[in-house]
Enzyme design. Structure first.
Site, PDB file in Angstrom:
ATOM      1  N   ARG A  32       1.154  -1.283  -0.259  1.00 43.24           N
ATOM      2  CA  ARG A  32      -0.199  -0.015  -0.742  1.00 43.24           C
ATOM      3  C   ARG A  32       0.591   0.939   0.032  1.00 43.24           C
ATOM      4  NH1 ARG A  32      -4.730  -1.792   0.352  1.00 43.24           N
ATOM      5  NH2 ARG A  32      -5.336  -4.219   1.123  1.00 43.24           N
ATOM      6  N   ASP A  33       0.466   1.935  -0.614  1.00 48.27           N
ATOM      7  CA  ASP A  33       0.728   3.545  -0.619  1.00 48.27           C
ATOM      8  C   ASP A  33       1.606   4.233   0.564  1.00 48.27           C
ATOM      9  OD1 ASP A  33       1.850   5.523  -3.301  1.00 48.27           O
ATOM     10  OD2 ASP A  33       1.193   6.368  -1.097  1.00 48.27           O
ATOM     11  N   VAL A  99      10.266   8.382  -6.909  1.00 50.79           N
ATOM     12  CA  VAL A  99      11.138   7.057  -6.463  1.00 50.79           C
ATOM     13  C   VAL A  99      11.940   6.683  -7.467  1.00 50.79           C
ATOM     14  CG1 VAL A  99      10.947   4.931  -4.627  1.00 50.79           C
ATOM     15  CG2 VAL A  99       9.964   7.024  -3.889  1.00 50.79           C
ATOM     16  N   HIS A 103       8.030   1.824 -10.282  1.00 57.26           N
ATOM     17  CA  HIS A 103       6.856   1.015 -10.005  1.00 57.26           C
ATOM     18  C   HIS A 103       5.868   1.196  -9.880  1.00 57.26           C
ATOM     19  CE1 HIS A 103       8.295   5.525  -8.420  1.00 57.26           C
ATOM     20  NE2 HIS A 103       6.633   5.036  -8.412  1.00 57.26           N
ATOM     21  N   HIS A 105       1.385   2.033 -10.086  1.00 57.98           N
ATOM     22  CA  HIS A 105       0.487   2.634  -8.895  1.00 57.98           C
ATOM     23  C   HIS A 105      -0.867   1.870  -9.578  1.00 57.98           C
ATOM     24  CE1 HIS A 105       2.095   6.368  -7.183  1.00 57.98           C
ATOM     25  NE2 HIS A 105       3.103   6.169  -8.429  1.00 57.98           N
TER      26      HIS A 105
HETATM   27  P1  5GP Z   1       6.170   8.218  -7.815  1.00 60.49           P
HETATM   28  O1  5GP Z   1       5.927  10.155  -7.394  1.00 60.49           O
HETATM   29  O2  5GP Z   1       7.471   8.210  -7.528  1.00 60.49           O
HETATM   30  O3  5GP Z   1       5.037   7.740  -9.122  1.00 60.49           O
HETATM   31  O4  5GP Z   1       5.252   7.978  -6.508  1.00 60.49           O
HETATM   32  C1  5GP Z   1       6.541   6.707  -5.586  1.00 60.49           C
HETATM   33  C2  5GP Z   1       4.838   6.926  -4.091  1.00 60.49           C
HETATM   34  O5  5GP Z   1       5.918   6.341  -3.142  1.00 60.49           O
HETATM   35  C3  5GP Z   1       4.222   7.988  -3.665  1.00 60.49           C
HETATM   36  O6  5GP Z   1       3.036   7.914  -4.143  1.00 60.49           O
HETATM   37  C4  5GP Z   1       4.789   7.800  -2.370  1.00 60.49           C
HETATM   38  O7  5GP Z   1       3.708   8.369  -1.480  1.00 60.49           O
HETATM   39  C5  5GP Z   1       5.516   6.728  -2.332  1.00 60.49           C
HETATM   40  N1  5GP Z   1       6.443   6.063  -1.304  1.00 60.49           N
HETATM   41  C6  5GP Z   1       6.839   7.247  -0.805  1.00 60.49           C
HETATM   42  N2  5GP Z   1       7.475   6.866   0.539  1.00 60.49           N
HETATM   43  C7  5GP Z   1       6.779   5.698   0.702  1.00 60.49           C
HETATM   44  C8  5GP Z   1       7.371   4.874   2.042  1.00 60.49           C
HETATM   45  O8  5GP Z   1       7.901   5.135   2.734  1.00 60.49           O
HETATM   46  N3  5GP Z   1       6.536   3.830   2.035  1.00 60.49           N
HETATM   47  C9  5GP Z   1       5.511   3.556   0.822  1.00 60.49           C
HETATM   48  N4  5GP Z   1       4.657   2.147   1.176  1.00 60.49           N
HETATM   49  N5  5GP Z   1       5.196   4.393  -0.262  1.00 60.49           N
HETATM   50  C10 5GP Z   1       6.200   5.235  -0.338  1.00 60.49           C
END
Ligand code: 5GP
Ligand code: ZN
Length: 117
Positions: A32-33, A99, A103, A105
């Site tokens: 989970r996010d 990140v 990944h 979503h």
């Molecule tokens: P991006 O913006 O890179 O596509 O998405 C990164 C996602 O990672 C974001 O939706 C953010 O909320 C999630 N995220 C960041 N740090 C953590 C963490 O420590 N644990 C989890 N489960 N999600 C994280």
């Protein structure tokens, strides 16, 4: 399994940082996010460190397929397959990737915006 020192999602794969795991296979992890943008917001990642979806695509046979198949299974198990859901890969600075471990979503459980970005 290739890992990247200091990578947040590699550390989740290694169990060094807690996460709410929803599914695991030999090659993928779904959790989970931490900051959900919808009632269902699950991240599906390859266990191996690959920076973005393009890197997964060239990694070798089947990993991108396995990742997408996992997204579909998550949607089914989370109960949003019929109501509808969205699978999003952000990639690179203008794609809004924060990140740098690939990944997907999986978002669902409410009406998502028509606009993508
Ligand atoms: P991006 O913006 O890179 O596509 O998405 C990164 C996602 O990672 C974001 O939706 C953010 O909320 C999630 N995220 C960041 N740090 C953590 C963490 O420590 N644990 C989890 N489960 N999600 C994280
Ligand atoms: Zn990583």
């Amino acid at each position: 399994m290739a890992t990247e020192p200091g990578c947040l999602f590699c550390r989740i794969v290694a169990g060094e940082i807690p996460a709410t795991i929803v599914r695991e296979t030999d090659r993928t992890l779904a959790f989970r996010d931490i900051s959900p943008q919808a009632p269902v917001h699950v991240l599906v990642i390859p266990k191996v460190h690959l920076a973005d979806v393009g890197s997964v695509a060239v990694e070798g046979p089947g990993l991108l397929s396995a990742l997408l198949e996992e997204c579909v299974v998550v949607a089914v198990e989370e109960g949003v397959a019929d109501s509808g859901y969205r699978v999003v890969f952000n990639s690179g600075p203008q794609g809004g990737q924060a990140v740098h471990h690939c990944h997907a979503h999986v978002l669902g459980g409410r009406q998502l915006a028509d606009q993508l970005g």
